[in-house]
Design a protein around this motif. Structure first.
Motif, PDB file in Angstrom:
ATOM      1  N   PRO A 167      41.472 -17.885   2.549  1.00 43.73           N
ATOM      2  CA  PRO A 167      40.034 -17.684   2.725  1.00 43.73           C
ATOM      3  C   PRO A 167      39.552 -16.466   1.938  1.00 43.73           C
ATOM      4  CG  PRO A 167      41.097 -18.031   4.845  1.00 43.73           C
ATOM      5  CD  PRO A 167      42.193 -17.886   3.826  1.00 43.73           C
ATOM      6  N   PRO A 168      38.381 -16.551   1.333  1.00 48.49           N
ATOM      7  CA  PRO A 168      37.843 -15.421   0.588  1.00 48.49           C
ATOM      8  C   PRO A 168      37.629 -14.209   1.495  1.00 48.49           C
ATOM      9  CG  PRO A 168      36.416 -17.349   0.371  1.00 48.49           C
ATOM     10  CD  PRO A 168      37.508 -17.705   1.302  1.00 48.49           C
ATOM     11  N   THR A 169      37.838 -13.049   0.937  1.00 47.82           N
ATOM     12  CA  THR A 169      37.650 -11.792   1.654  1.00 47.82           C
ATOM     13  C   THR A 169      36.172 -11.445   1.730  1.00 47.82           C
ATOM     14  OG1 THR A 169      37.758 -10.465  -0.364  1.00 47.82           O
ATOM     15  CG2 THR A 169      39.865 -10.947   0.754  1.00 47.82           C
ATOM     16  N   THR A 170      35.861 -10.411   2.496  1.00 48.65           N
ATOM     17  CA  THR A 170      34.473  -9.945   2.556  1.00 48.65           C
ATOM     18  C   THR A 170      34.024  -9.493   1.169  1.00 48.65           C
ATOM     19  OG1 THR A 170      35.200  -7.748   3.266  1.00 48.65           O
ATOM     20  CG2 THR A 170      34.524  -9.277   4.988  1.00 48.65           C
ATOM     21  N   GLU A 171      34.921  -8.874   0.400  1.00 52.75           N
ATOM     22  CA  GLU A 171      34.575  -8.426  -0.948  1.00 52.75           C
ATOM     23  C   GLU A 171      34.254  -9.602  -1.859  1.00 52.75           C
ATOM     24  OE1 GLU A 171      37.377  -7.395   0.688  1.00 52.75           O
ATOM     25  OE2 GLU A 171      36.719  -5.358   1.181  1.00 52.75           O
ATOM     26  N   GLU A 172      34.995 -10.697  -1.736  1.00 49.11           N
ATOM     27  CA  GLU A 172      34.734 -11.883  -2.558  1.00 49.11           C
ATOM     28  C   GLU A 172      33.405 -12.540  -2.177  1.00 49.11           C
ATOM     29  OE1 GLU A 172      39.174 -13.429  -3.765  1.00 49.11           O
ATOM     30  OE2 GLU A 172      38.572 -13.609  -1.646  1.00 49.11           O
ATOM     31  N   ILE A 173      33.088 -12.560  -0.880  1.00 46.68           N
ATOM     32  CA  ILE A 173      31.800 -13.096  -0.437  1.00 46.68           C
ATOM     33  C   ILE A 173      30.683 -12.207  -0.986  1.00 46.68           C
ATOM     34  CG2 ILE A 173      30.303 -13.584   1.559  1.00 46.68           C
ATOM     35  CD1 ILE A 173      32.544 -15.615   1.420  1.00 46.68           C
ATOM     36  N   LEU A 174      30.869 -10.884  -0.926  1.00 42.84           N
ATOM     37  CA  LEU A 174      29.875  -9.949  -1.459  1.00 42.84           C
ATOM     38  C   LEU A 174      29.699 -10.148  -2.964  1.00 42.84           C
ATOM     39  CD1 LEU A 174      27.907  -7.627  -0.997  1.00 42.84           C
ATOM     40  CD2 LEU A 174      29.839  -6.046  -1.280  1.00 42.84           C
ATOM     41  N   ASP A 175      30.792 -10.357  -3.689  1.00 43.66           N
ATOM     42  CA  ASP A 175      30.701 -10.622  -5.131  1.00 43.66           C
ATOM     43  C   ASP A 175      29.869 -11.879  -5.399  1.00 43.66           C
ATOM     44  OD1 ASP A 175      32.229  -8.397  -5.783  1.00 43.66           O
ATOM     45  OD2 ASP A 175      34.076  -9.551  -6.122  1.00 43.66           O
ATOM     46  N   MET A 176      30.086 -12.930  -4.594  1.00 41.59           N
ATOM     47  CA  MET A 176      29.305 -14.163  -4.754  1.00 41.59           C
ATOM     48  C   MET A 176      27.824 -13.890  -4.495  1.00 41.59           C
ATOM     49  SD  MET A 176      31.548 -17.132  -2.941  1.00 41.59           S
ATOM     50  CE  MET A 176      33.280 -16.809  -2.754  1.00 41.59           C
ATOM     51  N   ALA A 177      27.538 -13.114  -3.454  1.00 36.83           N
ATOM     52  CA  ALA A 177      26.146 -12.803  -3.117  1.00 36.83           C
ATOM     53  C   ALA A 177      25.490 -11.990  -4.235  1.00 36.83           C
ATOM     54  CB  ALA A 177      26.079 -12.045  -1.793  1.00 36.83           C
ATOM     55  N   GLU A 178      26.214 -11.031  -4.782  1.00 39.24           N
ATOM     56  CA  GLU A 178      25.655 -10.215  -5.866  1.00 39.24           C
ATOM     57  C   GLU A 178      25.432 -11.047  -7.123  1.00 39.24           C
ATOM     58  OE1 GLU A 178      28.339  -6.877  -5.979  1.00 39.24           O
ATOM     59  OE2 GLU A 178      27.259  -5.858  -4.361  1.00 39.24           O
ATOM     60  N   THR A 179      26.350 -11.985  -7.404  1.00 42.20           N
ATOM     61  CA  THR A 179      26.174 -12.896  -8.536  1.00 42.20           C
ATOM     62  C   THR A 179      24.939 -13.765  -8.314  1.00 42.20           C
ATOM     63  OG1 THR A 179      28.542 -12.915  -9.020  1.00 42.20           O
ATOM     64  CG2 THR A 179      27.246 -14.773  -9.853  1.00 42.20           C
ATOM     65  N   LEU A 183      11.399 -11.578  -8.966  1.00 41.33           N
ATOM     66  CA  LEU A 183      11.830 -11.536  -7.563  1.00 41.33           C
ATOM     67  C   LEU A 183      12.881 -10.455  -7.357  1.00 41.33           C
ATOM     68  CD1 LEU A 183      12.137 -15.277  -6.490  1.00 41.33           C
ATOM     69  CD2 LEU A 183      10.419 -13.615  -5.800  1.00 41.33           C
ATOM     70  N   ARG A 184      13.788 -10.335  -8.311  1.00 42.53           N
ATOM     71  CA  ARG A 184      14.859  -9.346  -8.203  1.00 42.53           C
ATOM     72  C   ARG A 184      14.271  -7.941  -8.089  1.00 42.53           C
ATOM     73  NH1 ARG A 184      17.778 -11.495 -11.946  1.00 42.53           N
ATOM     74  NH2 ARG A 184      17.268 -10.054 -13.601  1.00 42.53           N
ATOM     75  N   ARG A 185      13.211  -7.657  -8.858  1.00 45.66           N
ATOM     76  CA  ARG A 185      12.569  -6.342  -8.768  1.00 45.66           C
ATOM     77  C   ARG A 185      11.973  -6.122  -7.377  1.00 45.66           C
ATOM     78  NH1 ARG A 185      11.253  -7.538 -14.093  1.00 45.66           N
ATOM     79  NH2 ARG A 185       9.244  -8.465 -13.554  1.00 45.66           N
ATOM     80  N   MET A 186      11.470  -7.191  -6.775  1.00 46.99           N
ATOM     81  CA  MET A 186      10.834  -7.069  -5.458  1.00 46.99           C
ATOM     82  C   MET A 186      11.850  -6.853  -4.333  1.00 46.99           C
ATOM     83  SD  MET A 186       7.793  -9.852  -5.849  1.00 46.99           S
ATOM     84  CE  MET A 186       6.882  -9.356  -4.391  1.00 46.99           C
ATOM     85  N   VAL A 187      13.100  -7.187  -4.576  1.00 47.28           N
ATOM     86  CA  VAL A 187      14.125  -6.977  -3.544  1.00 47.28           C
ATOM     87  C   VAL A 187      15.012  -5.783  -3.873  1.00 47.28           C
ATOM     88  CG1 VAL A 187      14.148  -9.358  -2.732  1.00 47.28           C
ATOM     89  CG2 VAL A 187      15.745  -8.682  -4.520  1.00 47.28           C
ATOM     90  N   GLN A 188      14.617  -5.034  -4.883  1.00 42.63           N
ATOM     91  CA  GLN A 188      15.363  -3.839  -5.239  1.00 42.63           C
ATOM     92  C   GLN A 188      15.412  -2.907  -4.036  1.00 42.63           C
ATOM     93  OE1 GLN A 188      13.709  -2.198  -8.795  1.00 42.63           O
ATOM     94  NE2 GLN A 188      15.718  -1.898  -9.689  1.00 42.63           N
ATOM     95  N   GLY A 189      16.567  -2.358  -3.774  1.00 44.65           N
ATOM     96  CA  GLY A 189      16.710  -1.449  -2.647  1.00 44.65           C
ATOM     97  C   GLY A 189      17.157  -2.127  -1.371  1.00 44.65           C
ATOM     98  N   ILE A 190      17.183  -3.451  -1.343  1.00 45.63           N
ATOM     99  CA  ILE A 190      17.691  -4.150  -0.169  1.00 45.63           C
ATOM    100  C   ILE A 190      19.217  -4.078  -0.209  1.00 45.63           C
ATOM    101  CG2 ILE A 190      18.043  -6.433   0.878  1.00 45.63           C
ATOM    102  CD1 ILE A 190      15.231  -7.124   0.262  1.00 45.63           C
ATOM    103  N   ALA A 191      19.801  -3.704   0.899  1.00 49.99           N
ATOM    104  CA  ALA A 191      21.260  -3.651   0.993  1.00 49.99           C
ATOM    105  C   ALA A 191      21.792  -5.028   1.364  1.00 49.99           C
ATOM    106  CB  ALA A 191      21.677  -2.629   2.042  1.00 49.99           C
ATOM    107  N   ILE A 192      22.883  -5.425   0.736  1.00 54.30           N
ATOM    108  CA  ILE A 192      23.575  -6.664   1.104  1.00 54.30           C
ATOM    109  C   ILE A 192      24.922  -6.247   1.684  1.00 54.30           C
ATOM    110  CG2 ILE A 192      24.569  -8.844   0.332  1.00 54.30           C
ATOM    111  CD1 ILE A 192      22.577  -8.772  -2.005  1.00 54.30           C
ATOM    112  N   LEU A 193      25.154  -6.639   2.916  1.00 48.36           N
ATOM    113  CA  LEU A 193      26.402  -6.309   3.590  1.00 48.36           C
ATOM    114  C   LEU A 193      27.074  -7.589   4.055  1.00 48.36           C
ATOM    115  CD1 LEU A 193      25.100  -3.416   5.874  1.00 48.36           C
ATOM    116  CD2 LEU A 193      26.238  -3.198   3.656  1.00 48.36           C
ATOM    117  N   VAL A 194      28.395  -7.586   4.065  1.00 48.62           N
ATOM    118  CA  VAL A 194      29.154  -8.719   4.586  1.00 48.62           C
ATOM    119  C   VAL A 194      29.983  -8.210   5.759  1.00 48.62           C
ATOM    120  CG1 VAL A 194      30.860 -10.512   4.114  1.00 48.62           C
ATOM    121  CG2 VAL A 194      29.260  -9.817   2.310  1.00 48.62           C
ATOM    122  N   GLU A 195      29.812  -8.859   6.897  1.00 45.12           N
ATOM    123  CA  GLU A 195      30.593  -8.546   8.087  1.00 45.12           C
ATOM    124  C   GLU A 195      31.320  -9.812   8.511  1.00 45.12           C
ATOM    125  OE1 GLU A 195      27.894  -6.874  10.985  1.00 45.12           O
ATOM    126  OE2 GLU A 195      27.526  -5.103   9.735  1.00 45.12           O
TER     127      GLU A 195
END
Length: 130
Positions: A6-18, A27-39
């Motif tokens: 199973p993918p790790t939290t880091e791999e899920i985060l990499d997918m989300a960042e991609t 849209l990307r500029r409008m979400v600048q500063g939003i934190a993405i966390l994987v738990e």
């Protein structure tokens, strides 16, 4: 994406960042500063707060004030955050057979949609776009 384990939290985060990097620049500029966390899973307080029977029901959560509700007088206490829950995402992946990257992308888009104050119907339309 295929994994022997199973993918790790880091791999899920990499997918989300991609996935975040692939949304339109405006849209990307409008979400600048939003934190993405994987738990791993939502905590007990979140499960109660959301009125869920099980932590496995929640794949993602937006915490913050939607743009439609923000005013210039707002003093942010914490950054707006998109939480992705690894184990519920993996469970949905197994149950549905949907491509894991697409699933992570859809959860991310859904939660970003809440940041913009979009309705569930508008979010579903965005999720279905390639």
């Amino acid at each position: 994406m295929r994994h022997g384990t199973p993918p790790t939290t880091e791999e899920i985060l990499d997918m989300a960042e991609t996935a975040l990097g692939a949304i339109p620049a405006a849209l990307r500029r409008m979400v600048q500063g939003i934190a993405i966390l994987v738990e791993e899973v939502p905590d007990d307080e979140t499960v109660r707060e959301m009125g869920l029977e099980s932590p496995w029901e929640l794949t993602g959560l937006y915490r913050g004030v939607p743009l439609t509700e923000k005013t210039g007088a707002d003093v942010p206490m914490m950054p707006d955050t998109v939480l992705l829950y690894r184990e519920p995402i993996l469970l949905e992946w197994i149950e549905t057979g949907v491509d894991l990257f697409r699933l992570v992308r859809n959860v991310l888009i859904h939660e970003i949609g809440h940041h913009f104050g979009l309705s569930d119907a508008e979010i579903e339309r965005l999720e279905s776009e390639d």
